[in-house]
Design a protein around this motif. Structure first.
Motif, PDB file in Angstrom:
ATOM      1  N   ARG A   1       0.533  -1.327   0.291  1.00  0.00           N
ATOM      2  CA  ARG A   1       0.127  -0.005  -0.546  1.00  0.00           C
ATOM      3  C   ARG A   1       0.671   0.844   0.291  1.00  0.00           C
ATOM      4  N   ALA A   2       2.071   1.073   0.987  1.00  0.00           N
ATOM      5  CA  ALA A   2       2.618   1.764   0.592  1.00  0.00           C
ATOM      6  C   ALA A   2       3.751   2.695  -0.211  1.00  0.00           C
ATOM      7  N   ARG A   3       3.491   1.567  -0.881  1.00  0.00           N
ATOM      8  CA  ARG A   3       4.629   2.258  -2.680  1.00  0.00           C
ATOM      9  C   ARG A   3       3.422   2.632  -3.468  1.00  0.00           C
ATOM     10  N   LEU A   4       1.975   2.113  -3.329  1.00  0.00           N
ATOM     11  CA  LEU A   4       0.829   2.766  -4.565  1.00  0.00           C
ATOM     12  C   LEU A   4       0.887   3.891  -3.766  1.00  0.00           C
ATOM     13  N   ARG A   5       1.003   4.585  -2.321  1.00  0.00           N
ATOM     14  CA  ARG A   5       0.815   5.680  -2.700  1.00  0.00           C
ATOM     15  C   ARG A   5       1.538   7.063  -2.625  1.00  0.00           C
ATOM     16  N   HIS A   6       3.005   5.662  -2.577  1.00  0.00           N
ATOM     17  CA  HIS A   6       4.722   6.312  -3.369  1.00  0.00           C
ATOM     18  C   HIS A   6       3.815   7.050  -4.416  1.00  0.00           C
ATOM     19  N   ALA A   7       3.696   5.498  -5.774  1.00  0.00           N
ATOM     20  CA  ALA A   7       3.245   5.880  -6.820  1.00  0.00           C
ATOM     21  C   ALA A   7       2.675   7.426  -7.913  1.00  0.00           C
ATOM     22  N   ILE A   8       1.186   7.202  -6.402  1.00  0.00           N
ATOM     23  CA  ILE A   8       0.667   9.023  -7.031  1.00  0.00           C
ATOM     24  C   ILE A   8       1.272   9.738  -6.481  1.00  0.00           C
ATOM     25  N   ASP A   9       2.223   9.860  -5.166  1.00  0.00           N
ATOM     26  CA  ASP A   9       2.442  10.783  -5.218  1.00  0.00           C
ATOM     27  C   ASP A   9       3.789  11.165  -6.215  1.00  0.00           C
ATOM     28  N   VAL A  10       4.341  10.534  -6.652  1.00  0.00           N
ATOM     29  CA  VAL A  10       5.714  10.560  -7.847  1.00  0.00           C
ATOM     30  C   VAL A  10       4.788  10.926  -9.197  1.00  0.00           C
ATOM     31  N   LEU A  11       3.353  10.600  -9.420  1.00  0.00           N
ATOM     32  CA  LEU A  11       2.315  11.482 -10.572  1.00  0.00           C
ATOM     33  C   LEU A  11       1.669  13.089  -9.868  1.00  0.00           C
ATOM     34  N   GLY A  12       2.523  13.636  -9.059  1.00  0.00           N
ATOM     35  CA  GLY A  12       2.331  14.076  -8.502  1.00  0.00           C
ATOM     36  C   GLY A  12       0.981  14.904  -7.620  1.00  0.00           C
ATOM     37  N   GLY A  13       0.566  13.746  -6.611  1.00  0.00           N
ATOM     38  CA  GLY A  13      -0.093  13.775  -5.749  1.00  0.00           C
ATOM     39  C   GLY A  13      -1.445  14.346  -6.532  1.00  0.00           C
ATOM     40  N   ILE A  14      -3.097  14.256  -5.632  1.00  0.00           N
ATOM     41  CA  ILE A  14      -3.727  14.673  -5.885  1.00  0.00           C
ATOM     42  C   ILE A  14      -4.500  15.458  -4.465  1.00  0.00           C
ATOM     43  N   GLY A  15      -4.700  16.506  -5.237  1.00  0.00           N
ATOM     44  CA  GLY A  15      -5.426  17.630  -4.283  1.00  0.00           C
ATOM     45  C   GLY A  15      -7.031  17.052  -3.811  1.00  0.00           C
ATOM     46  N   LYS A  16      -7.296  17.656  -2.993  1.00  0.00           N
ATOM     47  CA  LYS A  16      -8.444  17.595  -2.268  1.00  0.00           C
ATOM     48  C   LYS A  16      -9.412  18.050  -2.864  1.00  0.00           C
ATOM     49  N   LYS A  17      -9.839  19.236  -3.881  1.00  0.00           N
ATOM     50  CA  LYS A  17     -10.843  18.778  -4.957  1.00  0.00           C
ATOM     51  C   LYS A  17     -10.896  17.429  -5.956  1.00  0.00           C
ATOM     52  N   LYS A  18     -10.049  16.849  -6.599  1.00  0.00           N
ATOM     53  CA  LYS A  18      -9.816  15.933  -6.913  1.00  0.00           C
ATOM     54  C   LYS A  18      -9.944  15.148  -6.695  1.00  0.00           C
ATOM     55  N   LEU A  19      -9.545  14.238  -5.344  1.00  0.00           N
ATOM     56  CA  LEU A  19      -9.790  14.039  -4.590  1.00  0.00           C
ATOM     57  C   LEU A  19     -10.878  13.212  -4.530  1.00  0.00           C
ATOM     58  N   LYS A  20     -12.172  14.225  -4.289  1.00  0.00           N
ATOM     59  CA  LYS A  20     -13.404  14.083  -3.931  1.00  0.00           C
ATOM     60  C   LYS A  20     -14.171  13.582  -4.924  1.00  0.00           C
ATOM     61  N   LYS A  21     -13.494  14.112  -6.091  1.00  0.00           N
ATOM     62  CA  LYS A  21     -13.910  13.492  -6.478  1.00  0.00           C
ATOM     63  C   LYS A  21     -13.980  12.260  -7.728  1.00  0.00           C
ATOM     64  N   MET A  22     -12.898  11.903  -7.395  1.00  0.00           N
ATOM     65  CA  MET A  22     -12.584  10.077  -7.390  1.00  0.00           C
ATOM     66  C   MET A  22     -13.391   9.578  -5.968  1.00  0.00           C
ATOM     67  N   GLU A  23     -13.198  10.172  -5.102  1.00  0.00           N
ATOM     68  CA  GLU A  23     -13.860   9.428  -4.337  1.00  0.00           C
ATOM     69  C   GLU A  23     -15.088   8.849  -4.814  1.00  0.00           C
ATOM     70  N   LYS A  24     -16.378   9.832  -4.931  1.00  0.00           N
ATOM     71  CA  LYS A  24     -17.622   9.525  -6.086  1.00  0.00           C
ATOM     72  C   LYS A  24     -17.188   8.792  -7.198  1.00  0.00           C
ATOM     73  N   ALA A  25     -16.784   8.799  -7.724  1.00  0.00           N
ATOM     74  CA  ALA A  25     -16.566   8.179  -8.749  1.00  0.00           C
ATOM     75  C   ALA A  25     -15.922   6.324  -8.418  1.00  0.00           C
ATOM     76  N   TYR A  26     -15.117   6.405  -7.397  1.00  0.00           N
ATOM     77  CA  TYR A  26     -14.514   4.398  -6.932  1.00  0.00           C
ATOM     78  C   TYR A  26     -16.000   4.539  -6.184  1.00  0.00           C
ATOM     79  N   GLN A  27     -17.043   5.071  -5.405  1.00  0.00           N
ATOM     80  CA  GLN A  27     -18.220   4.788  -5.076  1.00  0.00           C
ATOM     81  C   GLN A  27     -19.541   3.991  -6.097  1.00  0.00           C
ATOM     82  N   ALA A  28     -19.086   5.131  -7.440  1.00  0.00           N
ATOM     83  CA  ALA A  28     -20.248   4.847  -7.615  1.00  0.00           C
ATOM     84  C   ALA A  28     -19.974   3.554  -9.303  1.00  0.00           C
ATOM     85  N   ILE A  29     -18.435   2.999  -9.006  1.00  0.00           N
ATOM     86  CA  ILE A  29     -17.920   1.778  -9.925  1.00  0.00           C
ATOM     87  C   ILE A  29     -18.435   0.456  -8.438  1.00  0.00           C
ATOM     88  N   GLY A  30     -18.748   0.915  -7.027  1.00  0.00           N
ATOM     89  CA  GLY A  30     -18.844   0.107  -6.727  1.00  0.00           C
ATOM     90  C   GLY A  30     -18.178  -0.787  -6.056  1.00  0.00           C
TER      91      GLY A  30
END
Length: 329
Positions: free
Chosen positions: A300-329
């Protein structure tokens, strides 16, 4: 009410919400259960994080209603990330097993945690648990939020390695940590099919005894998934894997396949960036087997590191992604 560390604390009753004590099914809520349990366990001191300060009046009232003696309350400052936000696994791994897997010495980690909001009377930074216990005084705890800085922990860990371990002791620690027969036996069935010489074992398995891998954004993007979708693949996979309780190959495969199917991506291209995030390249053994060998916390830590390497996810974008993730179940 009086706090052992902060003195007299006053809270406006408007900040204290009405509290349900018993649910409709007769089960107690946390606040009631907590007070009853502490009383029955004869708890004399309640030492907890400062986020519970606003709940203290409720608990005190319950003690008074029951006619029980109040314990001593002590609310400690919360650990913070380097950016002063509340410590969370999104920015710093919070599992003790992660730090063991990374190769931090138990003595060094205890030493560092002992410095979180507290200091030795002589201000020295390196000390043993026994030395800390000799002079510990909770009144020396600072109310300013202590910062958990992994770089500072690594510096302190290096001091312990260089100053406290002989060469023989360091060899023993390395063997106990990862360079042992059990670790080899877990990896050899996968490596054997790819080996032509004994020296092949080093490049094949180096990622299993490494910390965060020196991967780049270009490597992740080269896996063939468009960049915005790539971020979703990594984050959705991380969220799904955080819910996996039984960490073994089949459970990991099932979790990842469910995400791939829900996103409408074939499994092979879906797994491609995960290979890079987990093993550093796409030529390693199965990414599910790699995760199983690495363990849940490091994977899990390496996946978080990969996300950081790509520039990380801002709060607004993260909220959108959370909704999209919930939508796919």
């Amino acid at each position: 009410f009086n706090d052992m560390l902060r003195g007299e604390i006053s809270i406006d009753w408007s900040q204290v919400d009405l509290q349900v004590l018993l649910k409709a099914d007769g089960m107690p809520t946390y606040h009631l259960a907590n007070v009853v349990d502490d009383h029955l366990m004869e708890i004399s001191h309640v030492i907890r994080g400062e986020e519970w300060i606003n709940s203290a009046p409720k608990h005190i009232l319950l003690y008074q209603y029951f006619g029980w003696e109040l314990p001593v309350f002590c609310h400690l400052p919360l650990l913070r990330n380097v950016d002063k936000s509340k410590l969370s696994k999104r920015k710093n791994p919070t599992s003790i097993l992660f730090y063991q897997r990374m190769g931090y010495l138990p003595e060094a980690l205890l030493n560092y945690l002992g410095r979180m909001g507290w200091s030795m009377p002589d201000e020295r930074e390196k000390f043993t648990l026994a030395e800390m216990l000799e002079v510990f005084d909770i009144q020396r705890v600072s109310l300013g939020g202590p910062v958990f800085d992994v770089e500072k922990l690594s510096w302190l860990n290096g001091m312990w390695i260089r100053e406290e371990l002989s060469d023989e002791q360091l060899a023993d620690r390395l063997q106990d940590w990862a360079l042992n027969r059990d670790a080899l036996m877990a990896f050899i069935p996968f490596a054997k099919q790819r080996m032509e010489t004994l020296s092949d074992i080093a490049p094949l398995g180096s990622y299993l005894v490494s910390g965060m891998l020196p991967i780049t954004a270009d490597q992740l993007i080269s896996a063939g998934i468009e960049e915005d979708l790539l971020m979703e693949v990594l984050q959705f996979s991380l969220w799904r894997l955080e819910a996996v309780q039984n960490w073994q190959r089949d459970s990991i495969f099932e979790a990842l396949k469910r995400v791939a199917d829900a996103m409408g991506i074939k499994l092979k291209p879906f797994l491609a960036p995960l290979f890079i995030a987990i093993a550093g390249n796409s030529a390693s053994i199965s990414v599910m087997d790699s995760m199983n060998l690495l363990g849940a916390d490091m994977s899990r830590a390496r996946l978080r590191h990969a996300i950081d390497v790509l520039g990380g996810i801002g709060k607004k974008k993260l909220k959108k992604m959370e909704k999209a993730y919930q939508a796919i179940g």
